[in-house]
Design a protein around this motif. Structure first.
Motif, short mmCIF file in Angstrom:
data_model
loop_
_atom_site.label_atom_id
_atom_site.label_comp_id
_atom_site.label_asym_id
_atom_site.label_seq_id
_atom_site.Cartn_x
_atom_site.Cartn_y
_atom_site.Cartn_z
N HIS A 25 -11.25 42.65 3.92
CA HIS A 25 -11.20 43.61 2.81
C HIS A 25 -11.42 42.90 1.47
CE1 HIS A 25 -6.94 42.28 2.78
NE2 HIS A 25 -6.98 42.58 1.50
N VAL A 26 -11.07 41.63 1.39
CA VAL A 26 -11.29 40.87 0.16
C VAL A 26 -12.79 40.62 -0.02
CG1 VAL A 26 -10.89 38.64 -0.98
CG2 VAL A 26 -9.00 39.84 0.13
N LEU A 27 -13.49 40.30 1.06
CA LEU A 27 -14.94 40.11 0.96
C LEU A 27 -15.62 41.40 0.50
CD1 LEU A 27 -15.83 38.00 4.14
CD2 LEU A 27 -14.94 37.25 1.92
N ARG A 28 -15.18 42.54 1.03
CA ARG A 28 -15.75 43.83 0.60
C ARG A 28 -15.42 44.10 -0.87
NH1 ARG A 28 -14.37 45.15 6.06
NH2 ARG A 28 -12.31 45.89 5.45
N PHE A 29 -14.21 43.74 -1.30
CA PHE A 29 -13.81 43.92 -2.69
C PHE A 29 -14.68 43.05 -3.60
CE2 PHE A 29 -11.18 42.40 -6.29
CZ PHE A 29 -11.02 43.61 -6.96
N TRP A 30 -14.90 41.80 -3.21
CA TRP A 30 -15.73 40.91 -4.03
C TRP A 30 -17.13 41.46 -4.19
CZ3 TRP A 30 -14.04 35.62 -1.52
CH2 TRP A 30 -12.78 35.27 -2.01
N GLU A 31 -17.65 42.15 -3.17
CA GLU A 31 -18.97 42.77 -3.30
C GLU A 31 -19.00 43.76 -4.44
OE1 GLU A 31 -20.92 44.47 0.18
OE2 GLU A 31 -19.70 43.15 1.43
N THR A 32 -17.88 44.46 -4.68
CA THR A 32 -17.84 45.45 -5.76
C THR A 32 -17.71 44.79 -7.13
OG1 THR A 32 -15.43 45.77 -5.76
CG2 THR A 32 -16.74 47.12 -4.23
N PRO A 39 -24.40 40.68 0.94
CA PRO A 39 -24.86 40.43 2.32
C PRO A 39 -25.93 41.44 2.71
CG PRO A 39 -22.77 41.59 2.33
CD PRO A 39 -23.06 41.24 0.89
N VAL A 40 -26.65 41.12 3.77
CA VAL A 40 -27.63 42.04 4.32
C VAL A 40 -26.87 43.18 4.99
CG1 VAL A 40 -29.47 42.29 6.02
CG2 VAL A 40 -29.27 40.17 4.71
N LYS A 41 -27.29 44.42 4.74
CA LYS A 41 -26.65 45.56 5.40
C LYS A 41 -27.66 46.21 6.33
CE LYS A 41 -23.14 46.56 2.00
NZ LYS A 41 -22.58 47.54 1.07
N ARG A 42 -27.24 46.41 7.55
CA ARG A 42 -28.07 47.06 8.57
C ARG A 42 -27.70 48.53 8.69
NH1 ARG A 42 -31.86 43.53 8.62
NH2 ARG A 42 -31.44 41.57 9.64
N ALA A 43 -28.36 49.21 9.57
CA ALA A 43 -28.06 50.62 9.79
C ALA A 43 -26.58 50.80 10.08
CB ALA A 43 -28.90 51.14 10.97
N GLY A 44 -26.01 51.84 9.54
CA GLY A 44 -24.59 52.08 9.73
C GLY A 44 -23.73 51.28 8.78
N GLY A 45 -24.33 50.51 7.87
CA GLY A 45 -23.58 49.77 6.88
C GLY A 45 -22.99 48.46 7.35
N ARG A 46 -23.36 48.00 8.56
CA ARG A 46 -22.82 46.72 9.04
C ARG A 46 -23.34 45.59 8.17
NH1 ARG A 46 -20.95 45.66 14.76
NH2 ARG A 46 -21.52 43.59 14.05
N ARG A 47 -22.44 44.71 7.79
CA ARG A 47 -22.78 43.57 6.93
C ARG A 47 -23.07 42.34 7.77
NH1 ARG A 47 -19.05 46.72 4.54
NH2 ARG A 47 -19.02 46.89 2.28
N THR A 70 -10.22 33.98 -13.44
CA THR A 70 -10.07 35.41 -13.20
C THR A 70 -11.40 35.95 -12.70
OG1 THR A 70 -10.77 35.95 -15.45
CG2 THR A 70 -8.39 35.62 -15.07
N ILE A 71 -11.38 37.19 -12.25
CA ILE A 71 -12.64 37.83 -11.82
C ILE A 71 -13.62 37.84 -12.98
CG2 ILE A 71 -13.66 40.06 -11.19
CD1 ILE A 71 -11.22 40.45 -9.33
N ARG A 72 -13.13 38.21 -14.16
CA ARG A 72 -14.00 38.22 -15.34
C ARG A 72 -14.51 36.82 -15.65
NH1 ARG A 72 -12.81 42.19 -19.97
NH2 ARG A 72 -13.46 43.44 -18.22
N GLY A 73 -13.68 35.81 -15.44
CA GLY A 73 -14.10 34.43 -15.69
C GLY A 73 -15.24 34.01 -14.76
N VAL A 74 -15.16 34.39 -13.50
CA VAL A 74 -16.23 34.08 -12.55
C VAL A 74 -17.50 34.85 -12.93
CG1 VAL A 74 -16.97 34.19 -10.14
CG2 VAL A 74 -14.63 33.52 -10.69
#
Length: 140
Positions: A25-32, A39-47, A70-74
């Motif tokens: 869930h942290v990896l998905r959060f970082w994407e936002t 990451p590459v997303k395939r059919a059905g949203g698989r990363r 911080t997130i803003r710092g990165v």
């Protein structure tokens, strides 16, 4: 038991999370939060994460967790200096962000570029001179 994947194989989110040391869930959060985490997303949203994606995620984790940014710092570091600077010398060869590097900027065995090493030597020399001046003043 399945054989381990090659170093260049794509990773699922569970494999990426394990390799990076952060929950899925942290990896998905970082994407936002970071446009450069993509990451590459395939059919059905698989990363599926490429080796360069894993390097980026490890750099983000290091900056957030180990270096205390911080997130803003990165985000600002990425905006001001680009992805290769964010990754550091060791992993910057994995990504192509349009920047070119010459042979003088190639990483050494210690992971430092020659420019970094020269800069560090200059700083060390300045510190040693300052210490000598302080020692001279304090000995009187």
């Amino acid at each position: 038991m399945a054989s381990p994947k090659s170093a260049n194989a794509f990773r699922t989110i569970s494999e990426a999370a394990e390799e990076v040391g952060a929950p899925q869930h942290v990896l998905r959060f970082w994407e936002t939060k970071f446009a450069f985490v993509a990451p590459v997303k395939r059919a059905g949203g698989r990363r599926f994460y490429r080796p360069a994606d894993i390097a980026v995620l490890k750099a983000v984790k290091r900056l957030l967790h180990d270096e205390g940014l911080t997130i803003r710092g990165v985000q600002r570091l990425h905006k001001d200096h680009g992805l290769k600077r964010l990754l550091g010398a060791d992993a910057s060869l994995l990504v192509d962000d349009g920047e070119t590097t010459d042979s003088a900027g190639a990483p050494s065995e210690a992971g430092e570029t020659p420019v970094d090493a020269a800069r560090l030597r200059a700083v060390l020399a300045d510190l040693e001179r300052a210490r000598a001046r302080l020692d001279a003043v304090l000995s009187h």
